[in-house]
Design a protein around this motif. Structure first.
Motif, short mmCIF file in Angstrom:
data_model
loop_
_atom_site.label_atom_id
_atom_site.label_comp_id
_atom_site.label_asym_id
_atom_site.label_seq_id
_atom_site.Cartn_x
_atom_site.Cartn_y
_atom_site.Cartn_z
N ILE A 1 -7.83 2.88 13.37
CA ILE A 1 -7.60 4.30 13.06
C ILE A 1 -6.21 4.49 12.47
CG2 ILE A 1 -6.75 4.95 15.35
CD1 ILE A 1 -9.03 7.04 13.04
N MET A 2 -5.25 3.67 12.92
CA MET A 2 -3.91 3.75 12.34
C MET A 2 -3.94 3.28 10.88
SD MET A 2 -1.97 5.03 14.59
CE MET A 2 -3.30 5.91 15.40
N THR A 3 -4.73 2.25 10.62
CA THR A 3 -4.88 1.75 9.25
C THR A 3 -5.47 2.83 8.35
OG1 THR A 3 -5.26 -0.51 10.06
CG2 THR A 3 -5.95 -0.03 7.81
N MET A 4 -6.49 3.51 8.85
CA MET A 4 -7.13 4.56 8.06
C MET A 4 -6.17 5.70 7.78
SD MET A 4 -10.58 6.79 8.86
CE MET A 4 -9.70 7.93 9.94
N ILE A 5 -5.38 6.09 8.77
CA ILE A 5 -4.42 7.18 8.59
C ILE A 5 -3.38 6.81 7.54
CG2 ILE A 5 -2.54 8.42 9.73
CD1 ILE A 5 -4.29 8.47 12.25
N ILE A 6 -2.89 5.57 7.60
CA ILE A 6 -1.91 5.11 6.62
C ILE A 6 -2.51 5.13 5.21
CG2 ILE A 6 -0.61 3.10 5.81
CD1 ILE A 6 -0.18 2.41 8.79
N MET A 7 -3.76 4.71 5.09
CA MET A 7 -4.43 4.74 3.79
C MET A 7 -4.55 6.17 3.27
SD MET A 7 -7.44 1.90 4.24
CE MET A 7 -8.31 2.61 2.85
N LEU A 8 -4.91 7.10 4.14
CA LEU A 8 -5.06 8.49 3.72
C LEU A 8 -3.72 9.08 3.28
CD1 LEU A 8 -7.54 9.80 6.45
CD2 LEU A 8 -8.01 9.39 4.02
N ILE A 9 -2.66 8.70 3.97
CA ILE A 9 -1.34 9.18 3.58
C ILE A 9 -0.94 8.62 2.22
CG2 ILE A 9 1.12 9.06 4.16
CD1 ILE A 9 0.24 9.20 7.12
N LEU A 10 -1.26 7.35 1.98
CA LEU A 10 -0.99 6.76 0.67
C LEU A 10 -1.73 7.52 -0.42
CD1 LEU A 10 -1.11 2.91 1.38
CD2 LEU A 10 0.90 4.31 0.94
N LEU A 11 -2.95 7.94 -0.11
CA LEU A 11 -3.74 8.69 -1.10
C LEU A 11 -3.16 10.08 -1.33
CD1 LEU A 11 -7.37 7.66 -0.08
CD2 LEU A 11 -6.04 6.86 -2.03
N TYR A 12 -2.50 10.63 -0.33
CA TYR A 12 -1.79 11.90 -0.53
C TYR A 12 -0.78 11.77 -1.66
CZ TYR A 12 -3.05 15.19 3.22
OH TYR A 12 -3.69 16.11 4.01
N PHE A 13 -0.14 10.60 -1.71
CA PHE A 13 0.91 10.36 -2.69
C PHE A 13 0.41 9.59 -3.92
CE2 PHE A 13 3.10 10.88 1.37
CZ PHE A 13 3.98 11.89 1.04
N GLU A 14 -0.92 9.62 -4.11
CA GLU A 14 -1.55 9.02 -5.29
C GLU A 14 -1.33 7.51 -5.39
OE1 GLU A 14 -3.59 10.51 -7.47
OE2 GLU A 14 -3.46 12.35 -6.31
N ASP A 15 -1.05 6.86 -4.26
CA ASP A 15 -0.87 5.40 -4.28
C ASP A 15 -2.23 4.75 -4.02
OD1 ASP A 15 0.03 2.83 -4.29
OD2 ASP A 15 1.16 2.97 -2.41
N ARG A 16 -3.13 4.90 -4.98
CA ARG A 16 -4.46 4.33 -4.83
C ARG A 16 -4.43 2.81 -4.85
NH1 ARG A 16 -5.33 8.94 -7.97
NH2 ARG A 16 -5.17 7.79 -9.92
N ALA A 17 -3.50 2.24 -5.60
CA ALA A 17 -3.39 0.77 -5.64
C ALA A 17 -3.00 0.24 -4.27
CB ALA A 17 -2.36 0.35 -6.68
N GLY A 18 -2.08 0.92 -3.59
CA GLY A 18 -1.67 0.49 -2.25
C GLY A 18 -2.80 0.61 -1.25
N ALA A 19 -3.54 1.71 -1.32
CA ALA A 19 -4.67 1.91 -0.41
C ALA A 19 -5.76 0.88 -0.66
CB ALA A 19 -5.23 3.32 -0.57
#
Length: 216
Positions: free
Chosen positions: A163-181
């Motif tokens: 769940i922590m991994t998912m939250i971090i991915m969603l936060i990255l998507l907030y900042f348009e870091d789709r490559a990182g996610a």
């Protein structure tokens, strides 16, 4: 017919194909370990068609119930308090705010973000430990074997990290870091397959450890 345009979302596949693959690999990562156990000696076939591994799948179900508090808190906490700071920060950028205001808004947004992540981690760790402790008393009464209970303990910790991994991915998507996610999703999937394969070929005492290591 208006109101029944079910496939309009496909138009966005050309614009944001990475979003599909982020979800695809993350979902495979979440369930890939189950698929592998279905094909192991623990797999059971029903009616010559359906396959599952009750020794592994049942503790997986209970382990993922333990992360419900984090899912709720993410919606009512990060999605509210953080979003307000996020919105203010980007409003200053698009609204031509001065550098000092933008920098101040960025620091304020970052402070709130880390605070909310820390709160979720602490809350979820508390509930995970409660679930593990309760599992020793309740799961045997539900008919689970000691092997399934041991698997549950590892998967509960894995669900916590997941769940922590998912939250971090969603936060990255907030900042348009789709490559990182996408990198996180692919790494999660590949490491899950790798570590689960190792545990399947090592010892029953390590069942569930592959999922935990991949999420970690």
């Amino acid at each position: 017919v208006e109101g029944k345009r079910y496939f309009d979302f496909l138009a966005y596949f050309d614009k944001f194909p990475s979003l599909f693959f982020i979800s695809f690999f993350f979902t495979l990562g979440m369930y890939g370990h189950n698929f592998m156990f279905w094909m192991s000696k623990l797999g059971v076939k029903i009616g010559g068609t359906y396959v599952y591994a009750p020794t592994y799948d049942v503790p997986t179900f209970y382990a993922f119930l333990s992360i419900m508090p984090s899912m709720v808190m993410f919606i009512v906490s990060i999605e509210t308090s953080f979003y307000e700071k996020y919105k203010a920060y980007y409003s200053l950028i698009t609204g031509k705010g001065n550098l000092a205001d933008i920098e101040g808004a960025r620091k304020d947004m970052t402070r709130v973000l880390w605070s909310e992540i820390r709160n979720i981690m602490e809350l979820q760790l508390f509930f995970t430990l409660i679930f593990i402790a309760a599992g020793y008393y309740l799961l045997p009464r539900l008919g689970l074997t000691q092997l399934s209970i041991d698997i549950f303990n590892l998967l509960a910790l894995g669900a916590y990290m997941n769940i922590m991994t998912m939250i971090i991915m969603l936060i990255l998507l907030y900042f348009e870091d789709r490559a990182g996610a996408l990198f996180i999703a692919v790494t999660f999937f590949m490491s899950n397959v790798f570590f689960t394969f190792l545990t399947l070929n090592y010892s029953e005492s390590t069942y569930g450890l592959g999922f935990f290591l991949s999420t970690f």
